[in-house]
Design a protein around this motif. Structure first.
Motif, mmCIF file in Angstrom:
data_model
loop_
_atom_site.group_PDB
_atom_site.id
_atom_site.type_symbol
_atom_site.label_atom_id
_atom_site.label_comp_id
_atom_site.label_asym_id
_atom_site.label_seq_id
_atom_site.Cartn_x
_atom_site.Cartn_y
_atom_site.Cartn_z
ATOM 1 N N MET A 59 0.821 -1.087 0.052
ATOM 2 C CA MET A 59 -0.058 -0.105 0.027
ATOM 3 C C MET A 59 0.824 1.089 0.091
ATOM 4 S SD MET A 59 -3.041 -0.786 2.476
ATOM 5 C CE MET A 59 -3.987 0.588 2.192
ATOM 6 N N ASN A 60 1.957 1.310 0.592
ATOM 7 C CA ASN A 60 2.792 2.401 0.806
ATOM 8 C C ASN A 60 3.531 2.792 -0.577
ATOM 9 O OD1 ASN A 60 2.487 3.541 3.155
ATOM 10 N ND2 ASN A 60 4.500 2.656 3.883
ATOM 11 N N LYS A 61 3.317 1.977 -1.445
ATOM 12 C CA LYS A 61 3.756 2.110 -2.975
ATOM 13 C C LYS A 61 3.006 3.327 -3.437
ATOM 14 C CE LYS A 61 5.217 -0.574 -5.971
ATOM 15 N NZ LYS A 61 5.095 -1.979 -6.739
ATOM 16 N N ASP A 62 1.638 3.461 -3.190
ATOM 17 C CA ASP A 62 0.852 4.204 -3.769
ATOM 18 C C ASP A 62 -0.018 5.467 -2.882
ATOM 19 O OD1 ASP A 62 0.828 2.991 -6.405
ATOM 20 O OD2 ASP A 62 -0.527 1.226 -5.086
ATOM 21 N N GLN A 63 0.289 5.109 -1.490
ATOM 22 C CA GLN A 63 -0.232 6.040 -0.754
ATOM 23 C C GLN A 63 0.602 5.832 0.789
ATOM 24 O OE1 GLN A 63 -4.464 5.190 -0.410
ATOM 25 N NE2 GLN A 63 -4.279 4.433 1.484
ATOM 26 N N TYR A 64 0.734 6.976 1.421
ATOM 27 C CA TYR A 64 1.080 6.766 2.817
ATOM 28 C C TYR A 64 0.390 6.251 3.721
ATOM 29 C CZ TYR A 64 3.321 8.258 7.174
ATOM 30 O OH TYR A 64 3.914 8.132 8.390
ATOM 31 N N LEU A 65 1.048 4.821 4.282
ATOM 32 C CA LEU A 65 0.372 4.324 5.311
ATOM 33 C C LEU A 65 1.268 4.681 6.581
ATOM 34 C CD1 LEU A 65 -1.957 2.516 5.934
ATOM 35 C CD2 LEU A 65 -0.429 0.512 5.384
ATOM 36 N N PRO A 66 0.949 5.068 7.716
ATOM 37 C CA PRO A 66 1.755 5.304 8.924
ATOM 38 C C PRO A 66 1.655 4.281 9.619
ATOM 39 C CG PRO A 66 -0.362 6.481 9.241
ATOM 40 C CD PRO A 66 -0.198 5.911 7.762
ATOM 41 N N PHE A 67 3.028 3.690 10.113
ATOM 42 C CA PHE A 67 2.992 2.423 11.086
ATOM 43 C C PHE A 67 3.601 2.909 12.108
ATOM 44 C CE2 PHE A 67 7.164 2.563 8.692
ATOM 45 C CZ PHE A 67 7.852 2.338 9.580
ATOM 46 N N PHE A 68 3.432 1.803 13.263
ATOM 47 C CA PHE A 68 3.927 2.162 14.678
ATOM 48 C C PHE A 68 4.344 0.757 15.308
ATOM 49 C CE2 PHE A 68 0.541 5.157 13.394
ATOM 50 C CZ PHE A 68 1.202 6.437 13.904
ATOM 51 N N VAL A 74 -0.305 21.661 0.040
ATOM 52 C CA VAL A 74 -0.919 20.636 -0.093
ATOM 53 C C VAL A 74 -2.039 20.265 -0.719
ATOM 54 C CG1 VAL A 74 -2.089 18.827 1.610
ATOM 55 C CG2 VAL A 74 0.038 20.267 2.344
ATOM 56 N N ASP A 75 -3.072 21.166 -0.975
ATOM 57 C CA ASP A 75 -4.202 21.153 -1.605
ATOM 58 C C ASP A 75 -3.686 21.095 -3.378
ATOM 59 O OD1 ASP A 75 -6.993 21.280 -2.422
ATOM 60 O OD2 ASP A 75 -6.520 23.444 -2.891
ATOM 61 N N ILE A 76 -2.603 21.856 -3.690
ATOM 62 C CA ILE A 76 -2.262 21.745 -5.018
ATOM 63 C C ILE A 76 -1.593 20.228 -5.213
ATOM 64 C CG2 ILE A 76 -0.414 22.549 -6.642
ATOM 65 C CD1 ILE A 76 -0.886 25.286 -5.320
ATOM 66 N N ILE A 77 -0.948 19.680 -4.337
ATOM 67 C CA ILE A 77 -0.161 18.513 -4.589
ATOM 68 C C ILE A 77 -1.236 17.508 -4.740
ATOM 69 C CG2 ILE A 77 1.070 16.845 -3.586
ATOM 70 C CD1 ILE A 77 3.197 19.035 -2.326
ATOM 71 N N PRO A 98 -2.775 14.145 4.887
ATOM 72 C CA PRO A 98 -2.720 14.558 3.669
ATOM 73 C C PRO A 98 -1.448 15.426 3.536
ATOM 74 C CG PRO A 98 -4.907 15.044 4.401
ATOM 75 C CD PRO A 98 -3.867 14.405 5.556
ATOM 76 N N GLU A 99 -0.813 16.175 4.541
ATOM 77 C CA GLU A 99 0.585 16.712 4.483
ATOM 78 C C GLU A 99 1.713 15.524 4.471
ATOM 79 O OE1 GLU A 99 3.674 19.244 6.949
ATOM 80 O OE2 GLU A 99 1.416 19.730 7.379
ATOM 81 N N ILE A 100 1.692 14.657 5.073
ATOM 82 C CA ILE A 100 2.426 13.666 5.168
ATOM 83 C C ILE A 100 2.782 12.863 3.749
ATOM 84 C CG2 ILE A 100 3.302 11.356 5.904
ATOM 85 C CD1 ILE A 100 2.061 12.334 8.876
ATOM 86 N N GLN A 101 1.589 12.708 3.194
ATOM 87 C CA GLN A 101 1.670 12.122 1.805
ATOM 88 C C GLN A 101 2.086 13.246 0.771
ATOM 89 O OE1 GLN A 101 0.530 9.054 0.766
ATOM 90 N NE2 GLN A 101 1.329 9.702 -1.412
ATOM 91 N N ALA A 102 1.755 14.388 0.869
ATOM 92 C CA ALA A 102 2.441 15.399 -0.073
ATOM 93 C C ALA A 102 3.914 15.625 0.309
ATOM 94 C CB ALA A 102 1.800 16.662 0.353
ATOM 95 N N SER A 158 5.844 12.659 -1.485
ATOM 96 C CA SER A 158 5.859 13.154 -3.101
ATOM 97 C C SER A 158 6.775 14.205 -3.480
ATOM 98 C CB SER A 158 4.430 13.102 -3.582
ATOM 99 O OG SER A 158 3.496 12.361 -3.211
ATOM 100 N N PHE A 159 6.727 15.239 -2.412
ATOM 101 C CA PHE A 159 7.518 16.377 -2.810
ATOM 102 C C PHE A 159 8.223 16.943 -1.800
ATOM 103 C CE2 PHE A 159 3.970 16.015 -5.959
ATOM 104 C CZ PHE A 159 4.478 16.171 -7.303
ATOM 105 N N PRO A 160 9.093 16.224 -1.189
ATOM 106 C CA PRO A 160 9.762 16.619 0.148
ATOM 107 C C PRO A 160 10.665 18.108 0.234
ATOM 108 C CG PRO A 160 11.081 14.829 -0.824
ATOM 109 C CD PRO A 160 9.882 14.878 -1.532
ATOM 110 N N GLU A 161 11.256 18.340 -1.323
ATOM 111 C CA GLU A 161 12.114 19.647 -1.035
ATOM 112 C C GLU A 161 11.102 21.050 -0.833
ATOM 113 O OE1 GLU A 161 13.476 16.167 -3.684
ATOM 114 O OE2 GLU A 161 11.570 17.380 -3.499
ATOM 115 N N VAL A 162 9.859 20.883 -1.555
ATOM 116 C CA VAL A 162 9.214 22.023 -1.601
ATOM 117 C C VAL A 162 8.836 22.594 -0.126
ATOM 118 C CG1 VAL A 162 8.470 21.633 -3.988
ATOM 119 C CG2 VAL A 162 6.855 20.882 -2.173
#
Length: 217
Positions: free
Chosen positions: A1-10, A82-85, A53-57, A60-64
């Motif tokens: 799942m983490n290939k396509d969307q961020y899935l937090p784990f603990f 985040v909305d643009i991404i 949403p922010e973590i997923q963004a 995808s684009f950490p530098e920005v």
């Protein structure tokens, strides 16, 4: 799942001591100890859900996000990014999303007035919540002499690359150009072009501030 969307784990464990805690953390990352960190784990799960949403963004684009991490840009304007991404990833290219891009450009101009004392306050409109005059601010960052409403002359006199000047001009013109369209009209390529130009500007911004206004970050 983490290939396509961020899935937090603990990691929640009662037996981290078979290796030293430091080795365990280096191997597996942050962990929570049963009986000690139960509430902390629950709090962090709730926070991760809210920030997804922010973590997923960021994934995808950490530098920005660097300009936000250095407090050059506000948390409010981070929501615009985040909305643009999200719109890029959801392939949502409606004309109404160009407004978000224009708002982010305005936020960048505002940040270069406060907290960074670069663009003069007279190029903003106090009666409209300190709204930047987009043309005046763009000309100023293009290093072209600009006169405010009182006839006072301003010039930046700082080195900004032609590509960044062109990026700012393109986003400014593009977000104004399609104002006659309906909100749901599709403007795929202008939206994508503006998005990546804004990313370039956001990556440039902390470098510019570090070079010329180091004491303000």
């Amino acid at each position: 799942m983490n290939k396509d969307q961020y899935l937090p784990f603990f990691i929640f464990t009662g037996q981290p001591d078979y290796i030293s805690n430091e080795m365990f953390m280096q191997s597996f990352g942050k962990f929570y100890t049963k009986g000690e960190d139960n509430q902390k784990l629950l709090d962090d799960i709730i926070a991760a859900c809210g920030d997804q949403p922010e973590i997923q963004a960021r994934k995808s684009f950490p530098e920005v996000f660097k300009a936000f991490d250095k407090n050059i840009l506000s948390t409010t304007s981070k929501k615009l990014l985040v909305d643009i991404i999200q719109n890029i990833e959801n392939k949502n290219f409606a004309k109404k999303n160009l407004t978000t891009q224009r708002d982010l450009l305005e936020a960048i101009f505002k940040s270069l007035n406060n907290p960074i004392p670069c663009i003069p306050s007279s190029l903003f409109t106090p009666a409209m919540n300190n709204k930047p005059n987009l043309e005046w601010c763009t000309m100023f960052l293009e290093d072209r002499e600009r006169r405010d409403g009182n006839g006072q002359s301003f010039k930046l006199n700082k080195n900004i690359s032609r590509s960044i000047k062109s990026a700012i001009r393109k986003v400014k013109e593009s977000t104004n150009e399609f104002s006659h369209l309906q909100e749901e009209d599709i403007v795929k390529y202008p939206f994508l072009s503006n998005s990546f130009l804004l990313f370039e500007i956001l990556i440039w911004l902390p470098e510019f501030v570090q070079e010329h206004y180091e004491n303000y970050i």
